[in-house]
Scaffold this active site. Structure first.
Site, PDB file in Angstrom:
ATOM      1  N   LYS A   1       3.034 -15.547   2.498  1.00 50.81           N
ATOM      2  CA  LYS A   1       3.220 -16.295   1.252  1.00 50.81           C
ATOM      3  C   LYS A   1       4.713 -16.603   1.173  1.00 50.81           C
ATOM      4  O   LYS A   1       5.409 -16.231   0.219  1.00 50.81           O
ATOM      5  CB  LYS A   1       2.724 -15.442   0.071  1.00 50.81           C
ATOM      6  CG  LYS A   1       2.640 -16.161  -1.241  1.00 50.81           C
ATOM      7  CD  LYS A   1       1.518 -17.190  -1.308  1.00 50.81           C
ATOM      8  CE  LYS A   1       1.638 -18.015  -2.567  1.00 50.81           C
ATOM      9  NZ  LYS A   1       0.697 -19.142  -2.616  1.00 50.81           N
TER      10      LYS A   1
ATOM     11  N   ASP B   1      -3.176 -18.375   0.690  1.00 54.17           N
ATOM     12  CA  ASP B   1      -4.184 -19.093  -0.107  1.00 54.17           C
ATOM     13  C   ASP B   1      -4.815 -20.211   0.720  1.00 54.17           C
ATOM     14  O   ASP B   1      -6.034 -20.393   0.722  1.00 54.17           O
ATOM     15  CB  ASP B   1      -3.587 -19.620  -1.429  1.00 54.17           C
ATOM     16  CG  ASP B   1      -2.274 -20.373  -1.249  1.00 54.17           C
ATOM     17  OD1 ASP B   1      -1.674 -20.309  -0.153  1.00 54.17           O
ATOM     18  OD2 ASP B   1      -1.833 -21.031  -2.216  1.00 54.17           O
TER      19      ASP B   1
ATOM     20  N   ASP C   1      -6.269  -6.974   4.372  1.00 52.53           N
ATOM     21  CA  ASP C   1      -7.406  -6.336   3.705  1.00 52.53           C
ATOM     22  C   ASP C   1      -8.339  -7.414   3.160  1.00 52.53           C
ATOM     23  O   ASP C   1      -9.549  -7.386   3.381  1.00 52.53           O
ATOM     24  CB  ASP C   1      -6.889  -5.444   2.564  1.00 52.53           C
ATOM     25  CG  ASP C   1      -8.020  -4.800   1.787  1.00 52.53           C
ATOM     26  OD1 ASP C   1      -8.954  -4.288   2.434  1.00 52.53           O
ATOM     27  OD2 ASP C   1      -7.971  -4.824   0.537  1.00 52.53           O
TER      28      ASP C   1
ATOM     29  N   TYR D   1       0.825  -1.215   0.000  1.00 52.46           N
ATOM     30  CA  TYR D   1       0.000   0.000   0.000  1.00 52.46           C
ATOM     31  C   TYR D   1       0.857   1.262   0.000  1.00 52.46           C
ATOM     32  O   TYR D   1       0.425   2.313  -0.453  1.00 52.46           O
ATOM     33  CB  TYR D   1      -0.907   0.042   1.232  1.00 52.46           C
ATOM     34  CG  TYR D   1      -2.218  -0.679   1.088  1.00 52.46           C
ATOM     35  CD1 TYR D   1      -2.257  -2.028   0.773  1.00 52.46           C
ATOM     36  CD2 TYR D   1      -3.428  -0.009   1.279  1.00 52.46           C
ATOM     37  CE1 TYR D   1      -3.463  -2.691   0.654  1.00 52.46           C
ATOM     38  CE2 TYR D   1      -4.632  -0.668   1.158  1.00 52.46           C
ATOM     39  CZ  TYR D   1      -4.646  -2.009   0.853  1.00 52.46           C
ATOM     40  OH  TYR D   1      -5.854  -2.656   0.738  1.00 52.46           O
TER      41      TYR D   1
ATOM     42  N   ASP E   1     -12.214  -9.095   4.911  1.00 54.16           N
ATOM     43  CA  ASP E   1     -13.517  -9.134   4.223  1.00 54.16           C
ATOM     44  C   ASP E   1     -14.083 -10.551   4.248  1.00 54.16           C
ATOM     45  O   ASP E   1     -15.273 -10.763   4.470  1.00 54.16           O
ATOM     46  CB  ASP E   1     -13.390  -8.678   2.762  1.00 54.16           C
ATOM     47  CG  ASP E   1     -13.603  -7.175   2.598  1.00 54.16           C
ATOM     48  OD1 ASP E   1     -13.366  -6.425   3.574  1.00 54.16           O
ATOM     49  OD2 ASP E   1     -13.996  -6.743   1.488  1.00 54.16           O
TER      50      ASP E   1
HETATM   51  C1  IPM Z   1     -10.316  -1.250   4.081  1.00 51.17           C
HETATM   52  C2  IPM Z   1     -10.589  -0.698   2.710  1.00 51.17           C
HETATM   53  C3  IPM Z   1      -9.446   0.225   2.334  1.00 51.17           C
HETATM   54  C4  IPM Z   1      -8.191  -0.604   2.280  1.00 51.17           C
HETATM   55  C5  IPM Z   1      -9.641   0.997   1.013  1.00 51.17           C
HETATM   56  C6  IPM Z   1     -10.957   1.762   0.995  1.00 51.17           C
HETATM   57  C7  IPM Z   1      -8.487   1.923   0.738  1.00 51.17           C
HETATM   58  O1  IPM Z   1     -10.778  -1.716   1.792  1.00 51.17           O
HETATM   59  O2  IPM Z   1     -10.168  -0.458   5.031  1.00 51.17           O
HETATM   60  O3  IPM Z   1     -10.258  -2.476   4.209  1.00 51.17           O
HETATM   61  O4  IPM Z   1      -7.905  -1.240   1.265  1.00 51.17           O
HETATM   62  O5  IPM Z   1      -7.481  -0.640   3.288  1.00 51.17           O
HETATM   63 MG    MG Z   2     -10.832  -3.654   2.665  1.00 49.63          MG
END
Ligand code: IPM
Ligand code: MG
Length: 368
Positions: A199, A231, A255, A142, A259
């Site tokens: 990884k 993975d 990240d 990032y 999710d």
């Molecule tokens: C998160 C989001 C952010 C990230 C984006 C919006 C920049 O997906 O906080 O997980 O990738 O960190």
């Molecule tokens: Mg995210």
């Protein structure tokens, strides 16, 4: 037990941001009253609304005020309106700017499956899922070196390369050590299991993560450390989610996996997060979900992730664990009573479908 006062920087942001942050503020005030805690809320602009007003996503004044606060409470930023903006002034830059500008290197993303919402999980028979993802937040790909250039080189099949773009995954020992040490501490306070996700079969930076973790491990003989390739971890999270305790990983893997873990808990509308820096510096607390512009203003937004983020702010940011407990307990009671915003409704007839205000109201009454 009285007279404590905190300066909270409030970034409502875009879409449903203002609604859900409004809910969290009401809940904070009510819980604060019970413990003699008062708040001074300082509203600041960041994200799309700041682009509209100042032409940039993170005005200097916003960052400076956040740094001067005791903690930052954030709703969500972004929306289709700004999707075509130049990448350097997209709303997401506000988040990245706050993370790096405030030195928030540690991102805590708990994925807790509330038993009341088990039927909302797309994964069958999950068992008791309670995972803490510790994501490195100010390093890696990032923030690594990036760029692009033109190349006339020819690939083996005769294709001309043309435009080349690159992003770099780089981690220092120091960056790894501070986050992995923290993760060991969290694991020690929980079920004493730490999984480092990387990884290392391919990436040199991952091998550095492993060697630093192995160096730290002897200081935590009570914590079981294991390693998983990312993975494989993506698979195991679906197959055996209840077996995970604390996961520590890089910015990008965190990240993605957060999710996935969020989905296992049924609704992203329930998940809070904390971003923390050096001890004694202000942290930032926000729901994991986005600004949901499609439902903004309709009353459909689930305020619970932001309310739970406010609880994390009390616990991790301000050291007010009792007030945090009270809010988390009030959320559990509200779910027990059957209240559901549309995103967490399962269709069961015992559920009472409510809007943002009613959901907030029931948390407030559960606080008492
Ligand atoms: C998160 C989001 C952010 C990230 C984006 C919006 C920049 O997906 O906080 O997980 O990738 O960190
Ligand atoms: Mg995210």
């Amino acid at each position: 037990m009285s007279g404590r006062s905190y300066k909270i920087a409030v970034i409502k942001g875009d879409g449903i941001g203002p609604e859900i942050v409004g809910s969290a503020i009401e809940v904070l005030l009510k819980a604060g009253e019970k413990f003699g805690i008062s708040f001074e809320f300082n509203e600041l602009l960041a994200g799309g609304c700041a682009i509209d007003k100042y032409g940039l996503p993170l005005p200097e004044e916003t960052l400076a005020s956040c740094k001067a606060s005791d903690a930052v409470l954030l709703g969500a930023v972004g929306g289709p309106k700004w999707d075509t903006a130049d990448p350097s002034i997209r709303p997401e830059r506000a988040l990245l700017g706050l993370r790096s500008g405030m030195g928030l290197y540690s991102n805590l993303r708990p994925a807790l499956l509330f038993p009341q919402l088990a039927s909302a999980s797309p994964v069958k028979d999950t068992g008791a899922v309670d995972i803490l993802i510790v994501r490195e937040l100010t390093g890696g790909i990032y923030f690594g070196e990036n760029g692009s250039y033109k190349s006339d080189d020819i690939l083996a099949d005769g294709t001309v390369k043309g435009e080349v773009a690159y992003d770099t995954e780089a981690y220092s020992e120091g960056e790894i050590r501070r986050i992995v040490t923290q993760a060991f501490e969290y694991a020690r306070g929980r079920r004493k299991k730490l999984t480092l996700v990387d990884k290392a079969n391919v990436l040199r930076s991952s091998r550095l993560w492993r060697s630093v973790a192995k160096e730290i491990a002897p200081s935590y003989p009570d914590v079981a450390l294991d390693f998983l390739y990312v993975d494989n971890c993506a698979m195991q999270l679906i197959g055996r989610p209840a077996s995970f305790d604390v996961i520590v990983t890089s910015n990008m893997f965190g990240d993605i996996l957060s999710d996935e873990a969020g989905m296992i808990t049924g609704s992203i509308g329930m998940l809070p997060s904390a971003s923390m820096g050096a001890p004694g510096t202000p942290g930032m607390f926000e729901p994991i979900h986005g600004s949901a512009p499609d439902i903004a203003g309709t009353g459909k937004a689930n305020p619970l992730a932001t309310i739970l983020s406010a609880a994390m702010m009390l616990r991790w940011g301000l050291g007010e664990a009792e007030a945090a407990d009270l809010i988390e307990e009030a959320v559990r009671k509200t779910l027990d009573a059957g209240y559901r915003t549309p995103d967490i409704a399962s269709g069961d007839e015992s559920e009472i479908i409510v809007d943002t205000n009613k959901m907030t109201g029931s948390v407030l009454s559960a606080i008492g």
